[in-house]
Design a protein around this motif. Structure first.
Motif, PDB file in Angstrom:
ATOM      1  N   LYS A  75      44.407  33.876  70.099  1.00  0.00           N
ATOM      2  CA  LYS A  75      43.443  33.083  69.772  1.00  0.00           C
ATOM      3  C   LYS A  75      43.827  32.185  69.246  1.00  0.00           C
ATOM      4  CE  LYS A  75      40.680  34.814  73.128  1.00  0.00           C
ATOM      5  NZ  LYS A  75      40.218  33.727  74.240  1.00  0.00           N
ATOM      6  N   SER A  76      43.350  31.407  68.638  1.00  0.00           N
ATOM      7  CA  SER A  76      44.043  30.047  67.683  1.00  0.00           C
ATOM      8  C   SER A  76      43.298  30.142  66.499  1.00  0.00           C
ATOM      9  CB  SER A  76      44.124  28.791  68.407  1.00  0.00           C
ATOM     10  OG  SER A  76      42.066  28.125  68.549  1.00  0.00           O
ATOM     11  N   GLU A  77      43.765  30.049  65.570  1.00  0.00           N
ATOM     12  CA  GLU A  77      43.341  29.913  63.981  1.00  0.00           C
ATOM     13  C   GLU A  77      41.725  28.746  63.507  1.00  0.00           C
ATOM     14  OE1 GLU A  77      46.412  28.380  61.517  1.00  0.00           O
ATOM     15  OE2 GLU A  77      47.679  30.276  61.884  1.00  0.00           O
ATOM     16  N   ARG A  78      41.369  28.022  65.020  1.00  0.00           N
ATOM     17  CA  ARG A  78      40.652  26.734  64.608  1.00  0.00           C
ATOM     18  C   ARG A  78      39.696  27.790  65.745  1.00  0.00           C
ATOM     19  NH1 ARG A  78      38.296  23.685  69.022  1.00  0.00           N
ATOM     20  NH2 ARG A  78      40.876  24.574  69.515  1.00  0.00           N
ATOM     21  N   ASP A  79      39.366  28.522  66.632  1.00  0.00           N
ATOM     22  CA  ASP A  79      38.478  28.918  67.347  1.00  0.00           C
ATOM     23  C   ASP A  79      38.107  30.010  66.767  1.00  0.00           C
ATOM     24  OD1 ASP A  79      38.598  27.344  69.449  1.00  0.00           O
ATOM     25  OD2 ASP A  79      39.959  28.679  70.537  1.00  0.00           O
TER      26      ASP A  79
END
Length: 112
Positions: A75-79
């Protein structure tokens, strides 16, 4: 929204405010959200019932575990930050770094 989430909303009768609230000694929901101490007590009671001896178990462990697991799952840091409410990538990266310590390190695959 998951089935468990919907079931809790229906069973609790909560329509506004915090969804996770304290329960008084009579088994009735309070109007106040759970705080860190409440979560720690719940986790410690569950750990005790499972015969685990973890004195310093608290809500932070759940948060750290989620961030680590999400990062390891790609999962992305933003998510992750959207989910956890973190504003700082630095703080999120601290959890991610610890989670990848043994799977993505410089000594891996160089014979050390």
């Amino acid at each position: 929204m998951s089935r468990a989430w919907r079931a809790w909303r229906e069973a609790s009768g909560i329509t506004t405010g915090a969804l996770f609230r304290g329960v008084n000694r009579h088994g009735k929901l309070t109007p106040h959200r759970l705080d860190g101490r409440d979560v720690a007590r719940i986790l410690q009671r569950a750990a005790g019932a499972a015969e685990l001896q973890i004195e310093e178990l608290g809500g932070h462990f759940l948060r750290a575990g989620f961030i680590t697991a999400a990062a390891l799952a790609g999962k992305s840091e933003r998510d992750i930050m959207n989910h956890t409410g973190h504003r700082s990538r630095v703080q999120v990266r601290r959890y991610i770094r610890h989670g990848r310590l043994f799977t993505d390190n410089a000594a891996q695959n160089i014979g050390l």
